[in-house]
Motif scaffolding. Sequence first.
Motif, PDB file in Angstrom:
ATOM      1  N   ALA A  28      47.629  29.411  59.595  1.00  0.00           N
ATOM      2  CA  ALA A  28      47.381  30.564  58.873  1.00  0.00           C
ATOM      3  C   ALA A  28      47.133  31.751  59.939  1.00  0.00           C
ATOM      4  O   ALA A  28      46.329  31.677  61.141  1.00  0.00           O
ATOM      5  CB  ALA A  28      46.061  30.497  57.883  1.00  0.00           C
ATOM      6  N   HIS A  29      47.510  32.812  59.404  1.00  0.00           N
ATOM      7  CA  HIS A  29      47.432  34.095  60.618  1.00  0.00           C
ATOM      8  C   HIS A  29      47.125  35.170  59.552  1.00  0.00           C
ATOM      9  O   HIS A  29      47.538  35.544  58.618  1.00  0.00           O
ATOM     10  CB  HIS A  29      48.536  34.420  61.357  1.00  0.00           C
ATOM     11  CG  HIS A  29      48.981  33.127  62.487  1.00  0.00           C
ATOM     12  ND1 HIS A  29      49.755  32.117  62.093  1.00  0.00           N
ATOM     13  CD2 HIS A  29      48.530  33.091  63.697  1.00  0.00           C
ATOM     14  CE1 HIS A  29      49.903  31.147  62.823  1.00  0.00           C
ATOM     15  NE2 HIS A  29      49.261  31.982  64.062  1.00  0.00           N
ATOM     16  N   VAL A  30      46.303  36.294  60.384  1.00  0.00           N
ATOM     17  CA  VAL A  30      46.034  37.537  59.864  1.00  0.00           C
ATOM     18  C   VAL A  30      47.086  38.416  60.527  1.00  0.00           C
ATOM     19  O   VAL A  30      47.065  38.370  61.901  1.00  0.00           O
ATOM     20  CB  VAL A  30      44.455  38.124  59.895  1.00  0.00           C
ATOM     21  CG1 VAL A  30      44.000  38.204  61.215  1.00  0.00           C
ATOM     22  CG2 VAL A  30      44.660  39.461  59.147  1.00  0.00           C
ATOM     23  N   ILE A  31      47.914  39.410  60.171  1.00  0.00           N
ATOM     24  CA  ILE A  31      48.551  40.128  60.754  1.00  0.00           C
ATOM     25  C   ILE A  31      47.767  41.731  61.022  1.00  0.00           C
ATOM     26  O   ILE A  31      47.556  42.297  59.982  1.00  0.00           O
ATOM     27  CB  ILE A  31      49.918  40.590  59.970  1.00  0.00           C
ATOM     28  CG1 ILE A  31      50.761  39.375  59.628  1.00  0.00           C
ATOM     29  CG2 ILE A  31      50.911  41.409  60.681  1.00  0.00           C
ATOM     30  CD1 ILE A  31      51.798  39.503  58.587  1.00  0.00           C
ATOM     31  N   LYS A  32      47.690  42.027  62.474  1.00  0.00           N
ATOM     32  CA  LYS A  32      47.073  43.231  62.459  1.00  0.00           C
ATOM     33  C   LYS A  32      48.136  44.353  62.943  1.00  0.00           C
ATOM     34  O   LYS A  32      49.113  43.831  63.951  1.00  0.00           O
ATOM     35  CB  LYS A  32      46.003  42.850  63.721  1.00  0.00           C
ATOM     36  CG  LYS A  32      44.792  42.444  63.109  1.00  0.00           C
ATOM     37  CD  LYS A  32      43.956  42.906  62.287  1.00  0.00           C
ATOM     38  CE  LYS A  32      42.650  42.318  61.821  1.00  0.00           C
ATOM     39  NZ  LYS A  32      42.145  43.020  60.950  1.00  0.00           N
ATOM     40  N   ASN A  33      48.115  45.611  62.850  1.00  0.00           N
ATOM     41  CA  ASN A  33      48.954  46.484  63.498  1.00  0.00           C
ATOM     42  C   ASN A  33      50.445  46.182  63.116  1.00  0.00           C
ATOM     43  O   ASN A  33      51.402  46.390  63.813  1.00  0.00           O
ATOM     44  CB  ASN A  33      48.761  46.747  65.036  1.00  0.00           C
ATOM     45  CG  ASN A  33      47.339  47.241  65.067  1.00  0.00           C
ATOM     46  OD1 ASN A  33      46.921  48.117  64.167  1.00  0.00           O
ATOM     47  ND2 ASN A  33      46.537  46.886  65.979  1.00  0.00           N
ATOM     48  N   ASP A  34      50.731  45.454  62.072  1.00  0.00           N
ATOM     49  CA  ASP A  34      52.019  45.191  61.454  1.00  0.00           C
ATOM     50  C   ASP A  34      52.850  44.125  62.620  1.00  0.00           C
ATOM     51  O   ASP A  34      53.998  44.099  62.239  1.00  0.00           O
ATOM     52  CB  ASP A  34      52.873  46.416  61.216  1.00  0.00           C
ATOM     53  CG  ASP A  34      52.451  47.292  60.092  1.00  0.00           C
ATOM     54  OD1 ASP A  34      51.975  46.507  59.207  1.00  0.00           O
ATOM     55  OD2 ASP A  34      52.599  48.294  60.136  1.00  0.00           O
ATOM     56  N   ASP A  35      52.140  43.670  63.668  1.00  0.00           N
ATOM     57  CA  ASP A  35      52.793  42.753  64.592  1.00  0.00           C
ATOM     58  C   ASP A  35      52.160  41.876  65.345  1.00  0.00           C
ATOM     59  O   ASP A  35      52.326  40.897  66.039  1.00  0.00           O
ATOM     60  CB  ASP A  35      53.774  43.592  65.525  1.00  0.00           C
ATOM     61  CG  ASP A  35      53.043  44.526  66.505  1.00  0.00           C
ATOM     62  OD1 ASP A  35      51.808  44.708  66.589  1.00  0.00           O
ATOM     63  OD2 ASP A  35      53.576  45.250  67.584  1.00  0.00           O
ATOM     64  N   PHE A  36      50.684  42.132  65.416  1.00  0.00           N
ATOM     65  CA  PHE A  36      49.939  41.010  66.062  1.00  0.00           C
ATOM     66  C   PHE A  36      49.202  40.114  65.003  1.00  0.00           C
ATOM     67  O   PHE A  36      48.532  40.370  64.158  1.00  0.00           O
ATOM     68  CB  PHE A  36      48.910  42.044  66.760  1.00  0.00           C
ATOM     69  CG  PHE A  36      47.874  41.365  67.836  1.00  0.00           C
ATOM     70  CD1 PHE A  36      48.590  40.551  68.882  1.00  0.00           C
ATOM     71  CD2 PHE A  36      46.665  41.240  67.345  1.00  0.00           C
ATOM     72  CE1 PHE A  36      47.338  39.947  69.537  1.00  0.00           C
ATOM     73  CE2 PHE A  36      45.801  40.473  67.895  1.00  0.00           C
ATOM     74  CZ  PHE A  36      45.908  40.126  69.303  1.00  0.00           C
ATOM     75  N   LEU A  37      49.457  38.717  65.311  1.00  0.00           N
ATOM     76  CA  LEU A  37      49.076  37.880  64.800  1.00  0.00           C
ATOM     77  C   LEU A  37      47.707  37.303  65.117  1.00  0.00           C
ATOM     78  O   LEU A  37      47.723  37.005  66.497  1.00  0.00           O
ATOM     79  CB  LEU A  37      49.916  36.512  64.650  1.00  0.00           C
ATOM     80  CG  LEU A  37      51.176  36.892  63.873  1.00  0.00           C
ATOM     81  CD1 LEU A  37      52.191  35.735  63.952  1.00  0.00           C
ATOM     82  CD2 LEU A  37      51.207  37.342  62.272  1.00  0.00           C
ATOM     83  N   ILE A  38      46.931  37.255  64.542  1.00  0.00           N
ATOM     84  CA  ILE A  38      45.400  36.275  64.865  1.00  0.00           C
ATOM     85  C   ILE A  38      45.312  34.949  64.160  1.00  0.00           C
ATOM     86  O   ILE A  38      45.546  35.019  62.774  1.00  0.00           O
ATOM     87  CB  ILE A  38      44.258  37.223  64.525  1.00  0.00           C
ATOM     88  CG1 ILE A  38      44.487  38.640  65.370  1.00  0.00           C
ATOM     89  CG2 ILE A  38      42.866  36.474  64.977  1.00  0.00           C
ATOM     90  CD1 ILE A  38      43.307  39.709  64.842  1.00  0.00           C
ATOM     91  N   ASP A  39      45.311  33.825  64.759  1.00  0.00           N
ATOM     92  CA  ASP A  39      45.399  32.571  64.331  1.00  0.00           C
ATOM     93  C   ASP A  39      43.724  32.397  63.805  1.00  0.00           C
ATOM     94  O   ASP A  39      42.992  32.698  64.064  1.00  0.00           O
ATOM     95  CB  ASP A  39      45.581  31.731  65.358  1.00  0.00           C
ATOM     96  CG  ASP A  39      45.577  30.205  64.929  1.00  0.00           C
ATOM     97  OD1 ASP A  39      45.451  29.849  63.702  1.00  0.00           O
ATOM     98  OD2 ASP A  39      46.092  29.190  65.771  1.00  0.00           O
ATOM     99  N   ILE A  40      44.087  32.175  62.334  1.00  0.00           N
ATOM    100  CA  ILE A  40      42.734  31.701  61.431  1.00  0.00           C
ATOM    101  C   ILE A  40      42.808  30.664  60.678  1.00  0.00           C
ATOM    102  O   ILE A  40      42.049  30.316  59.767  1.00  0.00           O
ATOM    103  CB  ILE A  40      42.401  32.921  60.311  1.00  0.00           C
ATOM    104  CG1 ILE A  40      43.717  33.338  59.440  1.00  0.00           C
ATOM    105  CG2 ILE A  40      41.985  34.270  61.187  1.00  0.00           C
ATOM    106  CD1 ILE A  40      43.524  34.099  58.231  1.00  0.00           C
ATOM    107  N   SER A  41      43.706  29.595  61.475  1.00  0.00           N
ATOM    108  CA  SER A  41      43.902  28.319  61.047  1.00  0.00           C
ATOM    109  C   SER A  41      42.620  27.625  60.953  1.00  0.00           C
ATOM    110  O   SER A  41      42.461  26.637  59.847  1.00  0.00           O
ATOM    111  CB  SER A  41      44.859  27.498  61.771  1.00  0.00           C
ATOM    112  OG  SER A  41      46.175  28.047  61.733  1.00  0.00           O
ATOM    113  N   GLU A  42      41.780  27.508  61.913  1.00  0.00           N
ATOM    114  CA  GLU A  42      40.478  26.666  61.666  1.00  0.00           C
ATOM    115  C   GLU A  42      39.737  27.512  60.518  1.00  0.00           C
ATOM    116  O   GLU A  42      39.026  26.495  60.030  1.00  0.00           O
ATOM    117  CB  GLU A  42      39.705  26.664  62.947  1.00  0.00           C
ATOM    118  CG  GLU A  42      40.417  26.055  64.163  1.00  0.00           C
ATOM    119  CD  GLU A  42      39.687  25.832  65.379  1.00  0.00           C
ATOM    120  OE1 GLU A  42      38.360  25.729  65.429  1.00  0.00           O
ATOM    121  OE2 GLU A  42      40.145  25.871  66.427  1.00  0.00           O
TER     122      GLU A  42
END
Length: 64
Positions: free
Chosen positions: A45-59
């Motif tokens: 799972a990832h949240v998309i920031k600024n239409d291109d930056f992925l932040i991993d929220i898998s945990e």
Amino acid sequence: MDEEKYVFEIEHFGRLEMKGESVFKALETLKNELSPDIQFKILKAHVIKNDDFLIDISELVATV
């Protein structure tokens, strides 16, 4: 509150993009769209920031 974009990698379903006010709202929408009766496993799972930056929220999602 602005909606965030989320990307979920779901076992047997592949990659799905969702929008929601929070990851929990996005997960609720995801469950309703797949079917409330279907059990599914979120692999990543990832949240998309600024239409291109992925932040991993898998945990975080794994604990829900």
